[in-house]
Design an enzyme around this catalytic site. Structure first.
Site, short mmCIF file in Angstrom:
data_model
loop_
_atom_site.label_atom_id
_atom_site.label_comp_id
_atom_site.label_asym_id
_atom_site.label_seq_id
_atom_site.Cartn_x
_atom_site.Cartn_y
_atom_site.Cartn_z
N ASP A 144 -18.92 -75.87 38.95
CA ASP A 144 -20.30 -76.20 39.27
C ASP A 144 -20.94 -76.65 37.96
OD1 ASP A 144 -22.74 -76.63 40.43
OD2 ASP A 144 -22.91 -74.66 41.36
C1 BGC Z 1 -25.34 -77.03 42.36
C2 BGC Z 1 -24.22 -77.74 43.09
C3 BGC Z 1 -24.37 -79.22 42.90
C4 BGC Z 1 -24.37 -79.54 41.41
C5 BGC Z 1 -24.52 -81.01 41.11
C6 BGC Z 1 -25.50 -77.47 40.92
O1 BGC Z 1 -26.68 -76.98 40.40
O2 BGC Z 1 -25.14 -75.65 42.42
O3 BGC Z 1 -24.24 -77.43 44.45
O4 BGC Z 1 -23.37 -79.92 43.57
O5 BGC Z 1 -25.47 -78.86 40.80
O6 BGC Z 1 -25.80 -81.46 41.39
#
Ligand code: BGC
Length: 753
Positions: free
Chosen positions: A229
């Site tokens: 993530d």
């Molecule tokens: C989120 C993810 C997301 C990623 C990219 C993170 O803060 O938890 O779900 O895909 O950012 O935007």
């Protein structure tokens, strides 16, 4: 591309570089070797492709796109084909936008109604979440682009999300928090998996070897690559060794350098790095092999698809005969959400919708008046607003209040402090309901709310966050053009304090203990026979259904067999409609604490008035098993299981019993402290201690040296409570010296053989 050959020509620095992003959304290229960069993008219910200023919090603008219903809604459709279709359309738009991977689906378990991200997640039930996720993934990937199922794993709160440790025993993880990922991997093989921010039992998911290698790859057979993530990497080198291939976004080169140094210092096997690069390039090449940037993207068509999907997701929670509305009647639409619906949640999934259709737009040719009722921006309902709403309600045959949660109440990044709707909206609903007995409430929210006014309104339609065409879908459902068929993918407790995680949710500092264990959602409410506002699986229709004629392919099976369950579903009402046939399994008696019932099958079918159809389910070992920590495997305990088929976890139409024989024995280890109760239950161990029991029986003045009688003597005459709980060592004291310590040890050896 001959990937292995290409990797063999790369420098250590190039390989390390490929294991982190180029920027926010791209992987790196190695031009001299023909390795191209790919773009990934959020996700999951449409595209949030950012052109320039990038961020992962949904702050900066992204391209115009189509916002489909969020997962809180689509899961409620209980419709695998529908979510597959949604995936197909998202996959096609990825092709058009040259995106290799869409970041979703998100399948974390709804442990508490408070999680700020519940709107993006599917269910409190792992079976439902897994089935829906697999269909979504298959839909997207049918278009030759990838998905990234997220957030692996146990990322069920936003509070302290980047540092908190989700602490749960393995059985709880295996039975509740893992299966959605497991099913998705086994049924749909997502191209990538996104590991979560949090720790699991003290180890960050991004450097958790057990999670990313042993469970995900070795056990489940995941073939793609794991990405982090955004910002989830703490220690990169152990992360790579744990199986975390791609760090996102870019680490600015810092972690690439650490990887290089670790290899040079002999602390990291270069083969581990090569493997990670190979996995990433394999997926990227898979995309390039069939990339079709000339794929058209008809946004208007997708807008209509989004309306169709939303209509299949809405859950009619309550209806005292007021719905469907009559198109000839005067109806008052009250509440700002009627004009400006809340149709998606905040954060990384936020989509820049190319257009929206509100309920007011959709009802423009009907006899509908409008009163704002409350102001979302100011979180207030002034006296004037309420007076205007009451007047509109009085002048109409039916008043429909559009209410729910404003954006600020639930979002990625933080949890809700409570489960209440804005006080101004509750006040408005009370006032309108007092002015017009035919009051309907339409809810726009991503997670359950308390409904203090529930008994005063005639109907409640849960529209969830239904995507950009939610207004059109709502009007279709309200007026009966679409017969509602959504069912709750989560329980609605009466009040927050009823929720099983209430005492511990959020954790103390960085320790979030999952003390309720497997008793999440209906598994808890059903076990406690607790009243809920609306149970898991609940959803009304404008027609009625009945299930009958339950048939099992056998009354008696082993855990190596499958069981076919067939039931007849009938539309007993006057309209065509869809019903969700739900199958629950429960173990009648178990040595471990188990829920009363667990969803193990569902099928959504359409029936004309009066029509009947047979629906069949196949159950295998997993449907009866629990996770046995000693075996470190799924285990079925021999005994009777209930098979229940119904229209919610609390509306079981038909039930039957099947006996399942477990073929795997859990070997017990006996010590001198093992108690008779456990030994008596084990025929092999019993053989060994028979003579001793006989002896004891005589000593207590029993019926002679026959062991059956001895058992009788122990259980009946000496009193169950007395002997059952006695440890084996008591034979020494109670045999009056007849059993020595040596003899006891000999017996133990034999029992443990
Ligand atoms: C989120 C993810 C997301 C990623 C990219 C993170 O803060 O938890 O779900 O895909 O950012 O935007």
């Amino acid at each position: 591309m001959d990937i292995k050959n290409v990797i063999s020509q790369m420098t250590l620095e190039e390989k390390a570089g490929l294991c982190s992003g180029l920027d926010f959304w791209h992987t790196k290229a190695v031009e001299r070797l023909g390795v191209k960069s790919v773009m990934v993008s959020d996700g999951p219910h449409g595209l949030r492709k950012q052109d320039e200023k990038a961020d992962h919090l949904g702050v900066n603008e992204s391209i115009k796109a189509v916002c489909m219903p969020a997962a809180c809604a689509t899961a409620a459709s209980f419709d695998r084909d529908l979510i597959y279709k949604m995936g197909q359309s998202i996959g096609a738009s990825c092709q058009h936008e040259k995106l290799a991977v869409v970041l979703g689906p998100a399948v974390n378990i709804k442990r508490s109604p408070l999680c700020g991200r519940n709107f993006e997640y599917m269910s409190e039930d792992p079976y439902l979440a897994g089935e829906m996720a697999a269909s979504y993934i298959n839909g997207v990937q049918s278009q030759d682009v990838g998905t990234s199922i997220k957030h692996f794993a146990a990322n069920d709160q936003e509070h302290r999300r980047m540092s908190s440790s989700s602490n749960a025993d393995e059985r709880t993880l295996r039975e509740i928090y893992f299966p959605a990922f497991e099913t998705a991997v086994k049924k749909a093989q997502p191209w990538t998996v996104m590991c979560s921010y949090n720790k699991i039992n003290g180890v960050y998911a991004s450097q958790n070897h057990w999670l990313l290698t042993e469970v995900l790859r070795d056990e489940w057979g995941f073939e793609g690559y794991v990405m982090s993530d955004w910002g989830a990497v703490s220690d990169r080198v152990p992360g790579l060794a744990a199986g975390m291939d791609l760090e996102m976004p870019s680490s600015g080169g810092v972690n690439d350098k650490k990887i290089v140094e670790a290899v040079k210092a002999g602390e990291l096997d270069e083969a581990v790095l090569d493997k990670a690069v190979e996995r990433i390039l394999t997926i990227n090449e898979k995309y390039f092999a069939t990339a079709r940037p000339d794929t058209p993207w008809d946004m208007e068509a997708d807008h209509m698809l989004s309306a169709e999907i939303a209509g299949q997701c809405m859950v009619l929670l309550k209806n005292d005969g007021v719905l469907p509305l009559n198109k000839a009647d005067n109806v008052a639409f009250i509440g700002e959400f009627a004009a400006k619906p809340r149709f998606q949640g905040g954060g990384s999934s936020h989509i820049n919708s190319f257009k929206t259709t509100s309920a007011l737009d959709a009802a423009k040719d009907l006899h509908v008046t409008y009163a704002q009722g409350y102001s979302v921006a100011r979180d207030e309902a002034t006296e004037d607003m309420i007076a205007e709403a009451v007047a509109a309600a009085k002048a109409a045959k039916v008043a429909v209040v559009f209410a729910g949660l404003p954006d600020s109440y639930e979002s990625e990044g933080y949890d809700r402090p409570h489960m209440a709707m804005p006080a101004c909206q509750n006040k408005l609903i009370e006032a309108v309901a007092a002015a017009n007995p035919n009051t309907v409430v339409v809810l726009h929210n991503g997670s359950p709310v308390e409904m203090p006014w529930l008994s005063k309104v005639k109907a409640v339609l849960e529209a969830y966050l239904g995507g950009q065409a939610v207004g059109l879908a709502t009007v279709r459902v309200l007026y009966g053009d679409v017969n509602p068929s959504g069912h709750l993918a989560e329980s609605f407790p009466i009040k927050l304090e009823d929720n099983p995680s209430y005492l511990y949710y959020g954790g103390e500092a960085d320790q979030a203990d999952y003390r309720e264990g497997v008793f999440v959602g209906y598994r808890y409410y059903d076990k406690k026979r607790m009243d809920v506002a609306f149970p898991f699986g609940h959803g009304l229709s404008y027609t009625t259904f009945a299930y009958s004629d339950l048939r099992l392919s056998a009354d008696d099976i082993t855990d190596e067999d499958t069981l076919t369950v067939t039931v007849k579903a009938t539309n007993t009402g006057k309209r065509a409609g869809k019903t969700v046939v739900q199958l629950y399994v429960g173990d009648k008696e178990s040595s471990v604490f188990r829920p009363v019932r667990e969803l193990k099958g569902f099928e959504k079918i359409e029936l004309a008035p009066g029509e009947s159809k047979d629906v069949s389910f196949t159950l295998d070992k997993r449907a009866f098993a629990y996770w046995n920590e000693q075996l470190h495997d799924w285990h079925v305990e021999t005994g009777e299981f209930t098979i229940e088929v119904g229209q919610s976890s609390r509306a079981i139409d038909v039930a039957a019993t099947v006996t399942v024989t477990g073929t795997v024995k859990v070997k017990k280890h006996y010590t001198k402290d093992s108690i008779f109760m456990d030994i008596l239950a084990d025929p092999d161990a019993m053989q060994v201690i028979k003579p001793v029991l006989d002896g004891m029986n005589q000593m207590f003045g029993g019926h002679g040296g026959d062991s059956d009688a001895a058992q009788e003597a122990i259980t009946d005459e000496m009193g169950a409570a007395m002997v059952r709980y006695m440890p084996l060592r008591s034979v020494m004291s109670f045999s009056g010296g007849a059993v020595s310590e040596e003899m006891l040890n000999g017996m133990l050896q034999a029992m443990n053989r």
